[in-house]
Design an enzyme around this catalytic site. Structure first.
Site, mmCIF file in Angstrom:
data_model
loop_
_atom_site.group_PDB
_atom_site.id
_atom_site.type_symbol
_atom_site.label_atom_id
_atom_site.label_comp_id
_atom_site.label_asym_id
_atom_site.label_seq_id
_atom_site.Cartn_x
_atom_site.Cartn_y
_atom_site.Cartn_z
ATOM 1 C CE LYS A 28 0.735 21.485 35.681
ATOM 2 N NZ LYS A 28 -0.262 20.473 36.040
ATOM 3 C CB CYS A 113 -7.174 20.374 42.176
ATOM 4 S SG CYS A 113 -5.684 19.365 42.025
ATOM 5 C CB THR A 169 -9.123 13.328 37.871
ATOM 6 O OG1 THR A 169 -8.592 14.202 38.869
ATOM 7 C CG2 THR A 169 -8.453 13.615 36.535
ATOM 8 N N GLY A 193 -8.894 9.222 31.835
ATOM 9 C CA GLY A 193 -8.855 8.227 30.768
ATOM 10 C C GLY A 193 -10.189 7.519 30.622
ATOM 11 N N GLY A 219 -13.783 13.690 29.935
ATOM 12 C CA GLY A 219 -13.616 12.509 30.769
ATOM 13 C C GLY A 219 -13.596 11.280 29.887
#
Lengths: 297, 223
Positions: A28, A113, A169, A193, A219
């Site tokens: 992370k 981010c 994302t 997702g 992705g």
């Protein structure tokens, strides 16, 4: 060809068996100071994916180096450390702190981010400063939320990145069924997702053509077929994200499915499938991709 | 933590809730208060459910159909299969002298298994309606209160309290019984520490309810 996890989609310490089923574990994102992250609720399922606004919750680099990294090392899985900052100097400092840690195989620069307010400096500046601070292989993780991702990728290449991680994302919003208010406390959050796959494919496709750099494609991978498509678009490796939440057994399953996809394709080695989606898979790109990928083995 | 594809053996309506029973297979039931991630058919993410009952050869989960995932789970039929991961998290500590179970609404879900493990101690269950209160039949020795009466009004001192329910109820129980063991709920994508969706701040540190919880000591949680 490696299968990794997308940063923030696996904790190797709470799920060591899953980490060991990967070719490398990506942490992370670590920031200079500890961060609590955003207020809850910070995840919301949507059709074909999920939103998150975790907000880079992490213990900070000091605690990471003192407590987390030694425990990760015991797992004997190659470690990629994802770093995030809010200024050029912060990225450089993080890379400098990691440079002499032999257990760190590579550094991923999270310059994208979507869940923090502070916008970091330009990607080129961050990569250049980080490059000067470490000899470790650097992978720069880009956001798909840009008018021309190939341009950003070229800037990262010029500044000395060894590879690209594509994609982070992209902001999305979900509203509550009853109240029609945002379901996440922060409002919008990063969409991941299956819904992200076409966006990831476009980014990988464009950056492969633009740079020839080795790409970790991610992705929306939920199957070996999805992984194959990202490889065909130009990814030399792939990373699994949201699917790990639902199916911690996904790395082994997708590895097997990918092997069978490659066998059906009849191209021999999986590396021969890299860039197949392109009209003329540039031989020079593939060579560059392979040699740089090998440098982090 | 183990993941298996389990076969649905039954789905019974209890008030607004569904008691979903699956064949246990290789899955261990774990400790009362621990939970499992249940694949929600057609949805991207599984749903966290505490174990409600352990019929022979089965695991049973009490589910409130409040969203697309839980509605999909409640629509499962005997013979259907779903992936189940668990048991996960930390359950209740069972080494107490005078147990009292306190549940609110769907928070009654882990209490039947807990009651079995503790030899059917007294319980107080609160519900918003008589229809919801049908779930009380799963918990032996339960006193039932229905809104506008709250469980805290029926609490008597001198017990080792095990509680599960909505946040305001847990906060109220924590005030009255600082030594209570509380099972919390939070949105979670994974159940195994990866997503940080369920993270809360406790004693200045980030704790994930799926790893450090879902059962926490009342005094450990800043109300």
């Amino acid at each position: 060809m490696k299968i990794l996890n997308a940063s923030g989609c696996l904790d190797a310490l709470t799920a060591p068996a899953v980490a060991r089923s990967l070719d490398a574990f990506v942490t992370k994102s670590v920031t200079p100071l500890p961060r609590e992250g955003n207020a809850p609720p910070r995840i919301a399922e949507v059709e074909h994916g999920m939103l998150n606004s975790i907000g880079l919750a992490n213990p900070g680099i000091d605690r990471f180096l003192a407590h987390t990294l030694p425990r990760l090392r015991e797992l004997e899985v190659p470690i990629w450390v994802s770093v995030g900052g809010f200024a050029v100097a912060e990225y450089a400092d993080l890379c400098d702190r990691l440079d002499d840690r032999p257990e760190v195989e590579a550094i991923e620069l999270n310059v994208s981010c979507p869940n923090v307010d502070d916008v970091p400096a330009s990607v080129g500046e961050i990569v250049a400063a980080s490059r000067a601070a470490t000899r470790k292989p650097l992978y720069t993780k880009l956001s798909p939320a840009t008018a021309d991702i190939a341009e950003v990728a070229r800037a990262a290449q010029k500044a000395g990145t060894d590879g690209l991680s594509l994609v982070n994302t992209i902001l999305g919003l979900a509203l509550d069924e009853q109240t029609l208010k945002p379901r996440l406390s922060r409002g919008a959050g990063g969409l991941s997702g299956a819904a992200l796959k076409p966006i990831a494919l476009a980014a990988v496709y464009a950056c492969y053509e633009a740079t020839g750099l080795p790409i970790v494609g991610m992705g929306g991978i939920t199957s070996g077929r999805d992984a194959l498509e990202l490889v065909a678009a130009g990814a030399a490796s792939v990373a699994l994200g949201t699917i790990l939440f639902a199916d911690p057994g996904a790395p082994a399953r997708i590895r097997a499915e990918l092997a069978s996809e490659i066998a059906n394709l009849g191209v021999g080695e999986i590396d021969n499938a890299i860039g197949l989606a392109h009209a003329e898979p540039a031989a020079i790109s593939k060579t560059a991709g392979r040699s740089a990928a090998m440098s982090v083995q | 933590m183990q993941r298996a594809r389990a076969r649905v053996t039954g789905a019974e309506q209890i008030g607004p809730y569904t008691l979903l029973r699956v064949a246990r297979g290789s899955l261990e039931p774990g400790i009362p208060g621990q939970f499992f991630m249940l694949e929600a058919p057609g949805r991207p993410l599984p749903r966290p459910m505490s174990l409600c009952l352990t019929p022979p050869g089965e695991l049973a989960f009490l589910i409130d159909p409040i969203g697309p995932g839980t509605r999909a789970l409640c629509a499962l039929q005997p013979g259907d299969r779903l992936a189940i991961l668990g048991p996960l998290g930390n359950g209740y500590r069972l080494d107490v002298e005078r147990p009292l179970l306190v549940g609110g609404g769907i928070g009654a879900a882990p209490l039947p298994y807990l009651s079995d493990a503790l030899g059917h101690p007294p319980a107080i269950l609160g519900f918003r309606s008589d229809w919801h209160a049908e779930a009380a039949q799963l918990v032996p020795n339960a006193e039932v209160v229905v809104e506008p009466t709250f469980v805290t009004e029926a609490l008597s001192p001198g017990h080792d309290v095990f509680a599960c329910g909505p946040e305001p109820m847990l906060a109220a129980v924590a005030k009255l019984e600082p030594a209570a063991q509380l099972a919390w709920e939070a949105p979670m994508a994974c159940g195994h520490g990866a997503c940080y969706g369920c993270a809360v701040q406790i004693d200045g540190e980030i704790k994930r309810l799926c790893v450090e919880g879902p059962v926490l000591a009342a005094e450990a949680v800043a109300a």
